[in-house]
Design a protein around this motif. Structure first.
Motif, PDB file in Angstrom:
ATOM      1  N   LEU A  25       0.842  -1.199   0.000  1.00  0.00           N
ATOM      2  CA  LEU A  25       0.000   0.000   0.000  1.00  0.00           C
ATOM      3  C   LEU A  25       0.878   1.250   0.000  1.00  0.00           C
ATOM      4  O   LEU A  25       1.852   1.331   0.762  1.00  0.00           O
ATOM      5  N   PRO A  26       0.559   2.245  -0.828  1.00  0.00           N
ATOM      6  CA  PRO A  26       1.299   3.509  -0.771  1.00  0.00           C
ATOM      7  C   PRO A  26       1.205   4.136   0.619  1.00  0.00           C
ATOM      8  O   PRO A  26       0.190   3.994   1.310  1.00  0.00           O
ATOM      9  N   ALA A  27       2.262   4.818   1.027  1.00  0.00           N
ATOM     10  CA  ALA A  27       2.309   5.402   2.373  1.00  0.00           C
ATOM     11  C   ALA A  27       1.135   6.335   2.614  1.00  0.00           C
ATOM     12  O   ALA A  27       0.568   6.369   3.729  1.00  0.00           O
ATOM     13  N   GLU A  28       0.743   7.111   1.605  1.00  0.00           N
ATOM     14  CA  GLU A  28      -0.360   8.053   1.804  1.00  0.00           C
ATOM     15  C   GLU A  28      -1.683   7.325   1.991  1.00  0.00           C
ATOM     16  O   GLU A  28      -2.550   7.777   2.737  1.00  0.00           O
ATOM     17  N   VAL A  29      -1.852   6.181   1.335  1.00  0.00           N
ATOM     18  CA  VAL A  29      -3.067   5.396   1.517  1.00  0.00           C
ATOM     19  C   VAL A  29      -3.128   4.848   2.941  1.00  0.00           C
ATOM     20  O   VAL A  29      -4.194   4.867   3.582  1.00  0.00           O
ATOM     21  N   VAL A  30      -2.000   4.382   3.463  1.00  0.00           N
ATOM     22  CA  VAL A  30      -1.954   3.915   4.855  1.00  0.00           C
ATOM     23  C   VAL A  30      -2.300   5.050   5.809  1.00  0.00           C
ATOM     24  O   VAL A  30      -3.094   4.880   6.746  1.00  0.00           O
ATOM     25  N   GLN A  31      -1.734   6.228   5.559  1.00  0.00           N
ATOM     26  CA  GLN A  31      -2.008   7.378   6.420  1.00  0.00           C
ATOM     27  C   GLN A  31      -3.494   7.732   6.401  1.00  0.00           C
ATOM     28  O   GLN A  31      -4.108   7.936   7.455  1.00  0.00           O
ATOM     29  N   VAL A 124      -5.958 -10.592  15.220  1.00  0.00           N
ATOM     30  CA  VAL A 124      -4.969 -10.005  14.313  1.00  0.00           C
ATOM     31  C   VAL A 124      -4.798  -8.519  14.614  1.00  0.00           C
ATOM     32  O   VAL A 124      -5.567  -7.911  15.359  1.00  0.00           O
ATOM     33  N   GLY A 125      -3.767  -7.933  14.023  1.00  0.00           N
ATOM     34  CA  GLY A 125      -3.434  -6.541  14.290  1.00  0.00           C
ATOM     35  C   GLY A 125      -3.577  -5.642  13.078  1.00  0.00           C
ATOM     36  O   GLY A 125      -4.237  -5.974  12.093  1.00  0.00           O
ATOM     37  N   GLY A 126      -2.891  -4.496  13.153  1.00  0.00           N
ATOM     38  CA  GLY A 126      -3.065  -3.450  12.156  1.00  0.00           C
ATOM     39  C   GLY A 126      -2.626  -3.815  10.760  1.00  0.00           C
ATOM     40  O   GLY A 126      -3.193  -3.322   9.777  1.00  0.00           O
ATOM     41  N   ALA A 127      -1.632  -4.688  10.636  1.00  0.00           N
ATOM     42  CA  ALA A 127      -1.165  -5.082   9.302  1.00  0.00           C
ATOM     43  C   ALA A 127      -2.235  -5.833   8.529  1.00  0.00           C
ATOM     44  O   ALA A 127      -2.240  -5.834   7.297  1.00  0.00           O
ATOM     45  N   ALA A 128      -3.149  -6.491   9.258  1.00  0.00           N
ATOM     46  CA  ALA A 128      -4.285  -7.161   8.597  1.00  0.00           C
ATOM     47  C   ALA A 128      -5.469  -6.226   8.455  1.00  0.00           C
ATOM     48  O   ALA A 128      -6.198  -6.282   7.456  1.00  0.00           O
ATOM     49  N   ILE A 129      -5.663  -5.346   9.425  1.00  0.00           N
ATOM     50  CA  ILE A 129      -6.844  -4.479   9.438  1.00  0.00           C
ATOM     51  C   ILE A 129      -6.794  -3.424   8.339  1.00  0.00           C
ATOM     52  O   ILE A 129      -7.784  -3.207   7.619  1.00  0.00           O
ATOM     53  N   LEU A 130      -5.652  -2.762   8.184  1.00  0.00           N
ATOM     54  CA  LEU A 130      -5.598  -1.607   7.282  1.00  0.00           C
ATOM     55  C   LEU A 130      -5.851  -1.964   5.817  1.00  0.00           C
ATOM     56  O   LEU A 130      -6.649  -1.293   5.149  1.00  0.00           O
ATOM     57  N   PRO A 131      -5.220  -3.003   5.247  1.00  0.00           N
ATOM     58  CA  PRO A 131      -5.556  -3.326   3.843  1.00  0.00           C
ATOM     59  C   PRO A 131      -7.000  -3.778   3.681  1.00  0.00           C
ATOM     60  O   PRO A 131      -7.610  -3.545   2.625  1.00  0.00           O
ATOM     61  N   ALA A 132      -7.575  -4.414   4.712  1.00  0.00           N
ATOM     62  CA  ALA A 132      -8.987  -4.812   4.638  1.00  0.00           C
ATOM     63  C   ALA A 132      -9.889  -3.576   4.591  1.00  0.00           C
ATOM     64  O   ALA A 132     -10.876  -3.536   3.848  1.00  0.00           O
ATOM     65  N   ILE A 133      -9.555  -2.568   5.395  1.00  0.00           N
ATOM     66  CA  ILE A 133     -10.316  -1.316   5.386  1.00  0.00           C
ATOM     67  C   ILE A 133     -10.195  -0.620   4.041  1.00  0.00           C
ATOM     68  O   ILE A 133     -11.183  -0.154   3.465  1.00  0.00           O
ATOM     69  N   VAL A 134      -8.973  -0.554   3.517  1.00  0.00           N
ATOM     70  CA  VAL A 134      -8.753   0.076   2.209  1.00  0.00           C
ATOM     71  C   VAL A 134      -9.575  -0.634   1.141  1.00  0.00           C
ATOM     72  O   VAL A 134     -10.227   0.009   0.301  1.00  0.00           O
ATOM     73  N   ALA A 135      -9.580  -1.955   1.162  1.00  0.00           N
ATOM     74  CA  ALA A 135     -10.348  -2.721   0.174  1.00  0.00           C
ATOM     75  C   ALA A 135     -11.826  -2.364   0.243  1.00  0.00           C
ATOM     76  O   ALA A 135     -12.490  -2.168  -0.791  1.00  0.00           O
ATOM     77  N   GLY A 136     -12.365  -2.263   1.451  1.00  0.00           N
ATOM     78  CA  GLY A 136     -13.779  -1.912   1.610  1.00  0.00           C
ATOM     79  C   GLY A 136     -14.104  -0.553   1.042  1.00  0.00           C
ATOM     80  O   GLY A 136     -15.105  -0.377   0.324  1.00  0.00           O
TER      81      GLY A 136
END
Length: 463
Positions: A25-31, A124-136
């Motif tokens: 994921l691009p850094a700005e997308v994570v932010q 699970v933690g943030g490494a699993a949560i954040l890409p799942a949120i982005v996908a949604g």
């Protein structure tokens, strides 16, 4: 001559959603995704005792069930499905969670609750949560955009109608669905979507709160059934879009996604609106302008003979002068403008202005009667790239003051800083959680991608 078969949009969406990983994921997308988490958690806390929150919590606790997830901020345990139902219900009626104007949806209020609850169940933690949120976010907004603006003008309450899509994709990602499983989850949820109309929300019935909860629960159901082998519909373009709206834009489903599912254009970076008034999002511009006008020119309520708002069609429809209840008031431009003039306090529109005693204030009623709304077709054409309105105050002494504003030009709405999001969260959370826990939540979300287990964040959110 052999013709190459066009890519299946559903397969492309499923492939794109399933492939997202924190490392790519691009850094700005994570932010931006972490901003959405903190902002939505603040809305969850704000909604704990609002609207029908006490009633839905009573219902949820009466169901029992496996203690998989935590009801926040109270700390009781329930199933993932019931936690999502409760939390999304708390948030939906507040009109304070984020919005995606390009799709007329409010993704966070259903996506974040299901992500938090399912991550707690799975440990699970943030490494699993954040890409799942982005996908949604990415998939829900694209499907909403494919029907923008026709579905809204046809009479659908689009935040409710499309609100199950994001949680289905987010849950599917956390459940480990592959591309085929993910497109099945999307195909299933399109036929489970809540069918809710703007007429129902305009009446202001308290059941509006349930629309968010129902959408969250339906999305989780779709993902859970896809994980168990249930298959979904295939023909989004010919069999679903035209049923919802006469105006469709199927090319937007996969805009910015390559044939192999790589996302090149991120909806999370294309204008997610953070709300600082607990009202429908398009009211932001006239509210900002009227607050600035009365402050800069020291105008009092009794000075005003007329308030004229020239605005988009989508804003002009929210024109009830004397709303009878909280939900109707949050969707009443005359009422909210009158509150601004009478109180001169922006924080009142975070919640206090919608209490019964304020709704009955005859001084606010009198100012609401002075509001005149006209539709500006040019403003409508420019939306959502710009969200324009012009407010003119005509005074009894013959003077007139006018300001044209554009929400998109104020950075805190579409490109908020960390400080913008944090200030809003602290304003809401500190009275409930206390200073120490509020600090802890902010710190944990700031480093969410490194958090090994979401339970640490859940514990900090317990008031």
């Amino acid at each position: 001559m052999k013709h190459e078969k066009a890519p299946d949009p559903l397969a492309q969406l499923g492939l794109a959603a399933a492939a997202l990983r924190i490392e790519t994921l691009p850094a700005e997308v994570v932010q931006r995704s972490k901003q959405r988490v903190l902002d939505t958690l603040g809305c969850l806390i704000a909604g704990y005792h609002a609207g029908i929150a006490d009633a839905i919590r009573s219902y949820v606790l009466a169901q029992g069930g496996v203690p998989e997830a935590t009801l926040l901020p109270g700390g009781q345990k329930t199933t993932v499905a019931l936690a999502g139902l409760a939390h999304a219900t708390y948030i939906h009626g507040l009109e304070l969670s984020d919005a995606a104007p390009r799709a007329t949806v409010h993704p966070g209020k259903e996506i974040i609750p299901v992500a938090l609850a399912l991550a707690e169940r799975r440990g699970v933690g943030g490494a699993a949560i954040l890409p799942a949120i982005v996908a949604g976010y990415e998939i829900e907004i694209r499907i909403g955009r494919a029907l923008f603006p026709g579905a809204f003008y046809r009479g659908w309450w689009t935040p409710g109608m499309f609100g199950a899509i994001g949680p289905a994709v987010t849950a599917g990602h956390l459940l480990g669905l592959d591309a085929t499983g993910m497109d099945n989850a999307i195909g299933i949820v399109l036929n489970l979507l809540p069918a809710t109309t703007t007429h129902a929300t305009e009446e202001g019935g308290s059941f509006k709160w349930l629309i968010g909860g129902q959408a969250c629960a339906a999305g989780l159901l779709a993902a859970e059934m896809a994980a168990r082998g249930t298959t979904g519909m295939r023909d989004i373009v010919g069999g679903w879009l035209p049923v919802v709206s006469n105006e469709t834009h199927p090319e937007r489903l996969t805009e910015g996604i390559t044939a192999d599912g790589t996302i090149m254009q991120w909806e999370l970076l294309s204008g997610i609106l953070t709300k600082y008034y607990a009202t429908v999002g398009c009211m932001t511009t006239p509210l900002d302008e009227i607050f600035d006008l009365i402050t800069e020119n020291d105008i009092k309520a009794n000075d005003i003979a007329e308030i004229h708002v020239d605005c988009m069609q989508r804003l002009a429809i929210f024109n009830t002068r004397h709303p009878e209840n909280e939900l109707a008031a949050r969707a009443s431009l005359p009422y909210c403008l009158a509150v601004a003039v009478c109180t001169r306090d922006r924080s009142q529109l975070l919640g206090p202005a919608f209490r019964p005693e304020v709704l009955a204030d005859k001084a606010i009623w009198a100012v609401a009667e002075k509001v005149r709304i006209t539709v500006n077709a040019d403003y409508e054409r420019q939306y959502p790239a710009r969200s324009l309105a012009q407010v003119t105050l005509r005074l009894h002494n013959g003077k007139s003051y006018s300001r044209e504003g554009d929400r998109s030009a104020r950075g805190r709405y579409l490109t908020p800083t960390e400080q913008d999001i944090e200030e809003k969260f602290r304003l809401i959370a500190t009275p409930v959680l206390g200073q120490s826990k509020t600090d802890r939540v902010v710190a944990l979300v700031q480093k969410l991608e490194t958090l090994r287990n979401v339970r640490e964040l859940v514990d900090a959110l317990r008031g």
